[in-house]
Scaffold this motif. Sequence first.
Motif, PDB file in Angstrom:
ATOM      1  N   TYR A  57      22.952  55.302  37.164  1.00  0.00           N
ATOM      2  CA  TYR A  57      21.790  54.437  37.352  1.00  0.00           C
ATOM      3  C   TYR A  57      20.652  54.828  36.412  1.00  0.00           C
ATOM      4  O   TYR A  57      20.006  53.957  35.815  1.00  0.00           O
ATOM      5  N   VAL A  58      20.429  56.118  36.256  1.00  0.00           N
ATOM      6  CA  VAL A  58      19.381  56.581  35.348  1.00  0.00           C
ATOM      7  C   VAL A  58      19.692  56.146  33.920  1.00  0.00           C
ATOM      8  O   VAL A  58      18.806  55.687  33.180  1.00  0.00           O
ATOM      9  N   ARG A  59      20.964  56.269  33.517  1.00  0.00           N
ATOM     10  CA  ARG A  59      21.341  55.825  32.161  1.00  0.00           C
ATOM     11  C   ARG A  59      21.116  54.327  31.990  1.00  0.00           C
ATOM     12  O   ARG A  59      20.723  53.871  30.911  1.00  0.00           O
ATOM     13  N   SER A  60      21.347  53.555  33.061  1.00  0.00           N
ATOM     14  CA  SER A  60      21.123  52.107  32.957  1.00  0.00           C
ATOM     15  C   SER A  60      19.636  51.793  32.791  1.00  0.00           C
ATOM     16  O   SER A  60      19.274  50.809  32.138  1.00  0.00           O
ATOM     17  N   LEU A  61      18.780  52.627  33.375  1.00  0.00           N
ATOM     18  CA  LEU A  61      17.333  52.403  33.259  1.00  0.00           C
ATOM     19  C   LEU A  61      16.822  52.647  31.854  1.00  0.00           C
ATOM     20  O   LEU A  61      15.779  52.098  31.470  1.00  0.00           O
ATOM     21  N   ILE A  62      17.548  53.462  31.098  1.00  0.00           N
ATOM     22  CA  ILE A  62      17.107  53.740  29.725  1.00  0.00           C
ATOM     23  C   ILE A  62      17.880  52.918  28.702  1.00  0.00           C
ATOM     24  O   ILE A  62      17.857  53.212  27.509  1.00  0.00           O
ATOM     25  N   GLY A  63      18.593  51.884  29.194  1.00  0.00           N
ATOM     26  CA  GLY A  63      19.169  50.913  28.271  1.00  0.00           C
ATOM     27  C   GLY A  63      20.675  50.867  28.150  1.00  0.00           C
ATOM     28  O   GLY A  63      21.205  49.971  27.480  1.00  0.00           O
ATOM     29  N   LYS A  64      21.408  51.784  28.772  1.00  0.00           N
ATOM     30  CA  LYS A  64      22.863  51.735  28.680  1.00  0.00           C
ATOM     31  C   LYS A  64      23.395  50.713  29.667  1.00  0.00           C
ATOM     32  O   LYS A  64      23.179  50.837  30.876  1.00  0.00           O
ATOM     33  N   PRO A  65      24.134  49.671  29.202  1.00  0.00           N
ATOM     34  CA  PRO A  65      24.592  48.621  30.116  1.00  0.00           C
ATOM     35  C   PRO A  65      25.648  49.127  31.083  1.00  0.00           C
ATOM     36  O   PRO A  65      26.459  49.993  30.755  1.00  0.00           O
ATOM     37  N   LEU A  66      25.634  48.575  32.292  1.00  0.00           N
ATOM     38  CA  LEU A  66      26.645  48.896  33.283  1.00  0.00           C
ATOM     39  C   LEU A  66      27.903  48.089  33.014  1.00  0.00           C
ATOM     40  O   LEU A  66      27.836  46.888  32.739  1.00  0.00           O
ATOM     41  N   THR A  67      29.059  48.730  33.066  1.00  0.00           N
ATOM     42  CA  THR A  67      30.324  48.052  32.835  1.00  0.00           C
ATOM     43  C   THR A  67      31.284  48.343  33.984  1.00  0.00           C
ATOM     44  O   THR A  67      31.030  49.180  34.842  1.00  0.00           O
ATOM     45  N   TRP A  68      32.404  47.641  33.966  1.00  0.00           N
ATOM     46  CA  TRP A  68      33.437  47.769  34.977  1.00  0.00           C
ATOM     47  C   TRP A  68      33.953  49.198  34.986  1.00  0.00           C
ATOM     48  O   TRP A  68      34.573  49.662  34.039  1.00  0.00           O
ATOM     49  N   ASP A  69      33.721  49.909  36.084  1.00  0.00           N
ATOM     50  CA  ASP A  69      34.175  51.292  36.225  1.00  0.00           C
ATOM     51  C   ASP A  69      35.552  51.261  36.867  1.00  0.00           C
ATOM     52  O   ASP A  69      35.696  51.186  38.085  1.00  0.00           O
ATOM     53  N   LYS A  70      36.588  51.318  36.062  1.00  0.00           N
ATOM     54  CA  LYS A  70      37.952  51.035  36.490  1.00  0.00           C
ATOM     55  C   LYS A  70      38.555  52.142  37.347  1.00  0.00           C
ATOM     56  O   LYS A  70      38.422  53.329  37.045  1.00  0.00           O
ATOM     57  N   THR A  71      39.231  51.734  38.440  1.00  0.00           N
ATOM     58  CA  THR A  71      40.051  52.652  39.226  1.00  0.00           C
ATOM     59  C   THR A  71      41.488  52.128  39.216  1.00  0.00           C
ATOM     60  O   THR A  71      41.721  50.921  39.145  1.00  0.00           O
ATOM     61  N   GLN A  72      42.431  53.046  39.295  1.00  0.00           N
ATOM     62  CA  GLN A  72      43.839  52.682  39.230  1.00  0.00           C
ATOM     63  C   GLN A  72      44.298  52.067  40.543  1.00  0.00           C
ATOM     64  O   GLN A  72      43.974  52.564  41.621  1.00  0.00           O
ATOM     65  N   HIS A  73      45.065  50.970  40.455  1.00  0.00           N
ATOM     66  CA  HIS A  73      45.548  50.290  41.645  1.00  0.00           C
ATOM     67  C   HIS A  73      47.066  50.316  41.718  1.00  0.00           C
ATOM     68  O   HIS A  73      47.750  50.498  40.702  1.00  0.00           O
ATOM     69  N   ARG A  74      47.592  50.110  42.923  1.00  0.00           N
ATOM     70  CA  ARG A  74      49.025  49.952  43.094  1.00  0.00           C
ATOM     71  C   ARG A  74      49.287  48.965  44.212  1.00  0.00           C
ATOM     72  O   ARG A  74      48.435  48.739  45.079  1.00  0.00           O
ATOM     73  N   PHE A  75      50.470  48.381  44.180  1.00  0.00           N
ATOM     74  CA  PHE A  75      50.842  47.348  45.146  1.00  0.00           C
ATOM     75  C   PHE A  75      52.047  47.834  45.928  1.00  0.00           C
ATOM     76  O   PHE A  75      52.967  48.431  45.359  1.00  0.00           O
ATOM     77  N   PRO A  76      52.059  47.597  47.246  1.00  0.00           N
ATOM     78  CA  PRO A  76      53.189  48.105  48.035  1.00  0.00           C
ATOM     79  C   PRO A  76      54.490  47.392  47.715  1.00  0.00           C
ATOM     80  O   PRO A  76      54.488  46.235  47.263  1.00  0.00           O
ATOM     81  N   ASP A  77      55.589  48.073  47.979  1.00  0.00           N
ATOM     82  CA  ASP A  77      56.913  47.476  47.824  1.00  0.00           C
ATOM     83  C   ASP A  77      57.153  46.572  49.031  1.00  0.00           C
ATOM     84  O   ASP A  77      57.468  47.048  50.126  1.00  0.00           O
ATOM     85  N   MET A  78      57.021  45.260  48.841  1.00  0.00           N
ATOM     86  CA  MET A  78      57.138  44.329  49.951  1.00  0.00           C
ATOM     87  C   MET A  78      58.568  44.173  50.434  1.00  0.00           C
ATOM     88  O   MET A  78      58.816  43.608  51.508  1.00  0.00           O
ATOM     89  N   ASP A  79      59.541  44.659  49.652  1.00  0.00           N
ATOM     90  CA  ASP A  79      60.940  44.547  50.057  1.00  0.00           C
ATOM     91  C   ASP A  79      61.418  45.755  50.854  1.00  0.00           C
ATOM     92  O   ASP A  79      62.516  45.744  51.411  1.00  0.00           O
ATOM     93  N   SER A  80      60.604  46.819  50.890  1.00  0.00           N
ATOM     94  CA  SER A  80      60.997  48.012  51.611  1.00  0.00           C
ATOM     95  C   SER A  80      60.857  47.784  53.113  1.00  0.00           C
ATOM     96  O   SER A  80      60.007  47.003  53.555  1.00  0.00           O
ATOM     97  N   PRO A  81      61.657  48.448  53.938  1.00  0.00           N
ATOM     98  CA  PRO A  81      61.552  48.254  55.380  1.00  0.00           C
ATOM     99  C   PRO A  81      60.226  48.778  55.897  1.00  0.00           C
ATOM    100  O   PRO A  81      59.738  49.795  55.476  1.00  0.00           O
ATOM    101  N   LYS A  82      59.609  48.038  56.809  1.00  0.00           N
ATOM    102  CA  LYS A  82      58.310  48.427  57.371  1.00  0.00           C
ATOM    103  C   LYS A  82      58.503  49.409  58.514  1.00  0.00           C
ATOM    104  O   LYS A  82      59.437  49.314  59.260  1.00  0.00           O
TER     105      LYS A  82
END
Length: 465
Positions: free
Chosen positions: A440-465
């Motif tokens: 936030y402090v960096r954004s106040l001095i002019g650095k634009p905020l961008t998408w801060d990426k986190t890694q995602h995963r999707f469950p195996d829908m074919d696996s038994p629940k």
Amino acid sequence: MGEIFFVFLTKVHHEILLFAVVALAIGGIDDFVIDIMFLCRRLWRKLTVYSRHQRMTTTTLPASTQPGRIAIFIPAWREADVIAPMLRNALGNWGHQDYRIFVGVYPNDQATLDVVTPLAADEERLILCINEQEGPTTKADCLNVAWQAMLREEGRNGVTFKAVLLHDAEDVVHRDEIRLFDAMIDRFQLVQLPVLPLVGQGNWWARAIANHYCDEFSESHGKALTVREAIGASMPSAGVACAFERKILERLVNPSNGGPFDPESLTEDYEVGLRIKNIGGRGVFVRMRDGDGQLVATREYFPDSLKDAVTQKARWMVGISLAGWDRMGWQGGPAEWWMRMRDRGAALSAFVLFAAYLALLLWGVLLAGSLFAAFHVPRPSRAIESLLWINFGFMSWRMAMRAIISGMNYGWVFGLWAIPRTFIANIIAMMAARRATFRYVRSLIGKPLTWDKTQHRFPDMDSPK
């Protein structure tokens, strides 16, 4: 010399401890009031509503009197690993209902393009929206690209969409949500469904990090939002499993942005909910079960690494707790001010936690010092001692409430483990507050905020629940 050092350390410890116990007591009272309101509301509805009427399910829910087409926006930046199974699952669950899916991608994300392009070519309900800018920009900017694509689709087909539904590339959607949103948008301008994190996998540390999200969302989407709705405060969007009336979103459009979402915001979903309330729109939080007794909710894996969890929560803190003060102001009445203060207290709460842990550490140092030096650890003042006992009572209550509410969604054994997971949640919160403050402090001095990426995963829908 050693005694002088410990005397100085005692004074420092006293000031830090005093700050921590006072702040924790204030926070404890605040949380306790929310809990009591939730329990009273739950009891009141049980005695006055559900004693006379059977709980409605999606099976008994009347169809919309004015059915319309739903637009689903899915922003995607480096989501090649999850976007294909997510889209196939959504298309399979929703079948041939009246909707269109708009997937926002970037020209410099070839992997995601390679996955989505063939799917869009074979499915008319799936529309690819390519950003003119290289990524990452912000999620809000990507959503505005989808908005422009929706307008083009309306012009091409002559059919105006009824609502805009937000989802992420890792979401496991419910088969009945399109029908539920279609019915509820007849009466409300914002409809939010619960988000239920999937139980973590892997080693114990990864599971603990992932599962603390289960605890927090159980409380937020099982308790806090219901209280928020009951007192008439704004309904903040969670960014997934939330639908907006098409007409009210159009009133939020900024021509310079090309859409209703502010590209300078990292929490555009949350802000839209508040802005809708500001212009007179109504929001609702809906907890409804399907014919099989399952909650109509979006499920997804949340981060299971410390780095990703801190990154994600820092983004939330920047957008809501820090930038939210000057971006969204303090509109509304006392109930709204109270809820906005709670929203924006995350960074301050993390600082209070840090002070509390530091006071505990210093007390340990003083205790150890008294064993090796001619120094006696002074007893806290009566006021501080009283506040310590009050905070202990609030902490015990909060632990019990978290365990019960988490257990209601995931089972009683899982709920009991929510108690030790609170310590992990505190560590993540403190680390996220530090990262958020620097961003936030960096954004106040002019650095634009961008998408801060986190890694995602999707469950195996074919696996038994």
